[in-house]
Design a protein around this motif. Structure first.
Motif, PDB file in Angstrom:
ATOM      1  N   LYS A 154       0.850  -1.240  -0.144  1.00 45.64           N
ATOM      2  CA  LYS A 154       0.163   0.036   0.097  1.00 45.64           C
ATOM      3  C   LYS A 154       0.834   1.217   0.012  1.00 45.64           C
ATOM      4  CE  LYS A 154      -3.967  -2.144   2.358  1.00 45.64           C
ATOM      5  NZ  LYS A 154      -4.905  -1.990   3.147  1.00 45.64           N
ATOM      6  N   ASN A 155       0.517   2.113  -0.962  1.00 42.76           N
ATOM      7  CA  ASN A 155       1.073   3.472  -1.071  1.00 42.76           C
ATOM      8  C   ASN A 155       0.279   4.718  -1.199  1.00 42.76           C
ATOM      9  OD1 ASN A 155       3.729   1.830  -1.204  1.00 42.76           O
ATOM     10  ND2 ASN A 155       3.630   1.885  -3.233  1.00 42.76           N
ATOM     11  N   GLU A 156       0.769   5.778  -0.808  1.00 43.29           N
ATOM     12  CA  GLU A 156      -0.139   6.928  -0.793  1.00 43.29           C
ATOM     13  C   GLU A 156       0.617   7.946  -1.841  1.00 43.29           C
ATOM     14  OE1 GLU A 156      -1.464   8.386   2.891  1.00 43.29           O
ATOM     15  OE2 GLU A 156      -2.553   6.500   3.179  1.00 43.29           O
ATOM     16  N   VAL A 157      -0.370   8.817  -2.741  1.00 41.05           N
ATOM     17  CA  VAL A 157       0.403   9.678  -3.632  1.00 41.05           C
ATOM     18  C   VAL A 157      -0.757  11.097  -3.340  1.00 41.05           C
ATOM     19  CG1 VAL A 157       0.904  10.379  -5.694  1.00 41.05           C
ATOM     20  CG2 VAL A 157       1.323   8.117  -4.856  1.00 41.05           C
ATOM     21  N   ARG A 158      -0.209  12.120  -3.371  1.00 39.83           N
ATOM     22  CA  ARG A 158      -0.767  13.458  -3.366  1.00 39.83           C
ATOM     23  C   ARG A 158      -0.467  13.973  -4.631  1.00 39.83           C
ATOM     24  NH1 ARG A 158       0.676  17.859   1.145  1.00 39.83           N
ATOM     25  NH2 ARG A 158       2.306  18.352  -0.354  1.00 39.83           N
ATOM     26  N   ALA A 159      -1.461  14.719  -5.364  1.00 41.37           N
ATOM     27  CA  ALA A 159      -1.451  15.531  -6.772  1.00 41.37           C
ATOM     28  C   ALA A 159      -2.436  16.590  -6.412  1.00 41.37           C
ATOM     29  CB  ALA A 159      -1.764  14.457  -7.647  1.00 41.37           C
ATOM     30  N   MET A 160      -1.988  17.779  -7.250  1.00 40.58           N
ATOM     31  CA  MET A 160      -3.036  18.927  -7.547  1.00 40.58           C
ATOM     32  C   MET A 160      -3.820  18.903  -8.662  1.00 40.58           C
ATOM     33  SD  MET A 160      -1.837  20.712  -4.916  1.00 40.58           S
ATOM     34  CE  MET A 160      -2.437  22.456  -5.221  1.00 40.58           C
ATOM     35  N   VAL A 161      -5.109  19.427  -8.471  1.00 42.58           N
ATOM     36  CA  VAL A 161      -6.038  19.102  -9.372  1.00 42.58           C
ATOM     37  C   VAL A 161      -5.303  19.870 -10.637  1.00 42.58           C
ATOM     38  CG1 VAL A 161      -8.125  20.345 -10.301  1.00 42.58           C
ATOM     39  CG2 VAL A 161      -7.867  19.295  -7.863  1.00 42.58           C
ATOM     40  N   GLY A 162      -5.417  19.375 -11.943  1.00 46.41           N
ATOM     41  CA  GLY A 162      -5.079  19.770 -13.182  1.00 46.41           C
ATOM     42  C   GLY A 162      -3.640  19.307 -13.518  1.00 46.41           C
ATOM     43  N   SER A 163      -2.773  18.757 -12.616  1.00 45.08           N
ATOM     44  CA  SER A 163      -1.482  18.179 -12.598  1.00 45.08           C
ATOM     45  C   SER A 163      -1.486  16.833 -13.147  1.00 45.08           C
ATOM     46  CB  SER A 163      -0.672  18.530 -11.254  1.00 45.08           C
ATOM     47  OG  SER A 163      -1.227  17.363 -10.328  1.00 45.08           O
ATOM     48  N   ASP A 164       0.007  16.353 -13.383  1.00 47.40           N
ATOM     49  CA  ASP A 164      -0.146  14.813 -13.906  1.00 47.40           C
ATOM     50  C   ASP A 164       0.596  14.374 -12.734  1.00 47.40           C
ATOM     51  OD1 ASP A 164      -0.973  15.703 -16.348  1.00 47.40           O
ATOM     52  OD2 ASP A 164       0.965  16.050 -17.093  1.00 47.40           O
ATOM     53  N   VAL A 165       0.264  12.972 -12.466  1.00 47.85           N
ATOM     54  CA  VAL A 165       0.940  12.222 -11.376  1.00 47.85           C
ATOM     55  C   VAL A 165       1.203  10.775 -11.877  1.00 47.85           C
ATOM     56  CG1 VAL A 165      -1.318  11.218 -10.707  1.00 47.85           C
ATOM     57  CG2 VAL A 165       0.484  11.634  -9.104  1.00 47.85           C
ATOM     58  N   GLU A 166       2.370  10.131 -11.087  1.00 49.70           N
ATOM     59  CA  GLU A 166       2.519   8.645 -11.465  1.00 49.70           C
ATOM     60  C   GLU A 166       2.239   7.814 -10.305  1.00 49.70           C
ATOM     61  OE1 GLU A 166       6.771   6.673 -12.250  1.00 49.70           O
ATOM     62  OE2 GLU A 166       5.880   7.594 -13.938  1.00 49.70           O
ATOM     63  N   LEU A 167       1.600   6.844 -10.718  1.00 47.74           N
ATOM     64  CA  LEU A 167       0.974   5.778  -9.516  1.00 47.74           C
ATOM     65  C   LEU A 167       2.174   4.916  -9.740  1.00 47.74           C
ATOM     66  CD1 LEU A 167      -2.599   5.887  -9.834  1.00 47.74           C
ATOM     67  CD2 LEU A 167      -1.400   7.515  -8.584  1.00 47.74           C
ATOM     68  N   SER A 168       2.981   4.418  -8.682  1.00 43.48           N
ATOM     69  CA  SER A 168       3.943   3.703  -8.831  1.00 43.48           C
ATOM     70  C   SER A 168       3.670   2.064  -8.524  1.00 43.48           C
ATOM     71  CB  SER A 168       5.477   3.956  -7.992  1.00 43.48           C
ATOM     72  OG  SER A 168       6.136   3.128  -7.966  1.00 43.48           O
ATOM     73  N   CYS A 169       4.110   1.268  -9.597  1.00 39.46           N
ATOM     74  CA  CYS A 169       3.791   0.008  -9.485  1.00 39.46           C
ATOM     75  C   CYS A 169       5.135  -1.012 -10.242  1.00 39.46           C
ATOM     76  CB  CYS A 169       2.826  -0.469 -10.020  1.00 39.46           C
ATOM     77  SG  CYS A 169       2.099  -2.144 -10.085  1.00 39.46           S
ATOM     78  N   VAL A 170       6.037  -1.165  -9.121  1.00 40.50           N
ATOM     79  CA  VAL A 170       7.313  -1.795  -9.768  1.00 40.50           C
ATOM     80  C   VAL A 170       7.442  -3.350  -9.028  1.00 40.50           C
ATOM     81  CG1 VAL A 170       9.775  -1.360 -10.144  1.00 40.50           C
ATOM     82  CG2 VAL A 170       8.290   0.614  -9.913  1.00 40.50           C
ATOM     83  N   HIS A 171       7.851  -4.206 -10.074  1.00 44.24           N
ATOM     84  CA  HIS A 171       8.290  -5.370  -9.440  1.00 44.24           C
ATOM     85  C   HIS A 171       9.702  -5.259  -8.743  1.00 44.24           C
ATOM     86  CE1 HIS A 171       9.473  -9.865  -9.271  1.00 44.24           C
ATOM     87  NE2 HIS A 171       7.932 -10.008  -9.462  1.00 44.24           N
ATOM     88  N   ALA A 172       9.609  -5.902  -7.444  1.00 47.93           N
ATOM     89  CA  ALA A 172      10.837  -5.743  -6.668  1.00 47.93           C
ATOM     90  C   ALA A 172      12.022  -6.333  -6.932  1.00 47.93           C
ATOM     91  CB  ALA A 172      10.538  -6.125  -5.201  1.00 47.93           C
ATOM     92  N   THR A 173      11.959  -7.560  -7.730  1.00 44.39           N
ATOM     93  CA  THR A 173      13.304  -8.304  -7.910  1.00 44.39           C
ATOM     94  C   THR A 173      13.470  -8.384  -9.496  1.00 44.39           C
ATOM     95  OG1 THR A 173      12.014 -10.277  -7.946  1.00 44.39           O
ATOM     96  CG2 THR A 173      13.124  -9.558  -5.794  1.00 44.39           C
ATOM     97  N   GLU A 174      12.595  -8.919 -10.465  1.00 42.09           N
ATOM     98  CA  GLU A 174      13.004  -9.267 -11.652  1.00 42.09           C
ATOM     99  C   GLU A 174      12.843  -7.813 -12.412  1.00 42.09           C
ATOM    100  OE1 GLU A 174      10.786 -12.121 -13.639  1.00 42.09           O
ATOM    101  OE2 GLU A 174       9.819 -12.928 -11.894  1.00 42.09           O
ATOM    102  N   GLU A 175      14.079  -8.019 -13.590  1.00 43.51           N
ATOM    103  CA  GLU A 175      13.975  -6.927 -14.449  1.00 43.51           C
ATOM    104  C   GLU A 175      13.705  -7.006 -15.937  1.00 43.51           C
ATOM    105  OE1 GLU A 175      18.081  -5.395 -13.874  1.00 43.51           O
ATOM    106  OE2 GLU A 175      17.690  -4.666 -11.777  1.00 43.51           O
ATOM    107  N   ASN A 176      13.235  -8.346 -16.180  1.00 42.16           N
ATOM    108  CA  ASN A 176      13.198  -8.616 -17.629  1.00 42.16           C
ATOM    109  C   ASN A 176      11.861  -9.483 -17.714  1.00 42.16           C
ATOM    110  OD1 ASN A 176      15.757  -7.742 -19.190  1.00 42.16           O
ATOM    111  ND2 ASN A 176      16.480  -8.872 -17.647  1.00 42.16           N
ATOM    112  N   PHE A 177      10.932  -9.122 -18.536  1.00 38.91           N
ATOM    113  CA  PHE A 177       9.704  -9.601 -18.573  1.00 38.91           C
ATOM    114  C   PHE A 177       9.246  -9.671 -20.120  1.00 38.91           C
ATOM    115  CE2 PHE A 177       9.562  -8.172 -14.180  1.00 38.91           C
ATOM    116  CZ  PHE A 177       8.920  -8.962 -13.454  1.00 38.91           C
TER     117      PHE A 177
END
Length: 304
Positions: free
Chosen positions: A27-50
């Motif tokens: 679980k993570n939390e992110v804050r963004a302003m109205v009208g802005s762009d935001v990135e919601l992070s979702c990264v695999h912890a170990t593997e790097e090639n899929f």
């Protein structure tokens, strides 16, 4: 391909039914302003090639307890959208997903985006990534405007109105006695908060308070999420005052006895200096006149 076809239907089931699949939810939390762009992070912890042909990637939200897909990666590495609200606003990168980064880029954030987003990555019926990102949305309120009443000396009660608009989330409103910075009783005020067509909040607060000499009250609009307080103070000299509208912090304060004494002392000092200067000038003139008289007398004596 039967497995591929079954997975989209599987992901439309309530999320608790998927709990049998592996991978604990992060679980993570992110804050963004109205009208802005935001990135919601979702990264695999170990593997790097899929190999994207072996993956299903889903970003989902919950609407009335039912999961709704924002965007997804399906067979043939196709990225799609099931929700028109996020069409052209939600994007994943194929190149980054090949490196284990399944983050979602959300453009032009709106108040309606404030919710929980769930990132699911499934490979061979195994949930290898399950991340929940809570997006908090905020917008700055406009500087409050305080309407100062026009009052006659006979009025025993004054009514102040404070307005602010286009903020998010819902604000807290305080009225302050600026004489000692104490909070005024909430029973004296009535605040109305409403959603405008943009999905942002407008607030109108009315304060009714007993009249006292040199009244100075302040209206404070607090945005808790932004840790922001916007305060406008209004000083009213109740004797013969006209209407006024204050749209910013007022730095004006009435002169007290100390200020008056200080100004009086300054005036006295100036008068003393002028008097001394005049006396010196008079003395110098008299001295020169006396010296001239003695010189003239001596000259006459020598002539005789």
């Amino acid at each position: 391909m039967a497995l591929k076809s079954a997975l989209p239907l599987l992901l439309l089931l309530p999320l608790p039914l998927l709990s049998g699949l592996r991978a604990d939810t992060q679980k993570n939390e992110v804050r963004a302003m109205v009208g802005s762009d935001v990135e919601l992070s979702c990264v695999h912890a170990t593997e790097e090639n899929f190999d994207l042909n072996n993956l299903y990637v889903y970003w989902q939200i919950s609407v009335s307890g039912t999961p709704k897909t924002v965007t997804y990666l399906s067979e043939n590495s196709t990225v799609g959208h099931h929700n028109n609200q996020y069409k052209d606003r939600a994007q994943m990168s194929l190149d980054r997903m090949k490196r284990g980064d399944f983050s979602l880029r959300l453009y032009n954030v709106t108040p309606q985006d404030e919710q929980k987003f769930n990132c699911l990555v499934i490979r061979n019926l195994e949930k290898i990534v399950n991340i929940e990102v809570t997006l908090h949305v905020a917008a700055n309120y406009s500087m409050p405007v305080v309407s100062v009443p026009s009052a006659t000396p006979q009025d025993e009660e004054l009514t102040f109105t404070c307005t602010s608009k286009d903020g998010y989330p819902e604000p807290k409103v305080y009225w302050i006695n600026k004489t000692d910075n104490s909070l005024l009783d909430e029973a004296l005020q009535n605040s109305t908060v409403s959603l405008n067509p943009r999905g942002l909040y407008d607030v109108v607060s009315v304060l009714k308070i007993r009249r006292v000499p040199n009244m100075n009250v302040g209206c404070c609009i607090e945005n808790v999420l932004l840790h922001q307080n916007l305060t406008v103070s209004s000083q009213t000299a109740l004797a013969g005052e006209t209407n006024a509208s204050i749209t910013g912090n007022s730095n004006h304060t009435p002169k007290g006895p100390g200020d008056i004494l200080e100004n009086t002392g300054t005036g006295v000092t100036v008068l003393i200096v002028l008097g001394v200067t005049a006396a010196v000038v008079v003395i110098v003139l008299l001295w020169r006149r006396s010296r001239w008289s003695r010189w003239n007398y001596a000259a006459r004596s020598e002539h005789l």
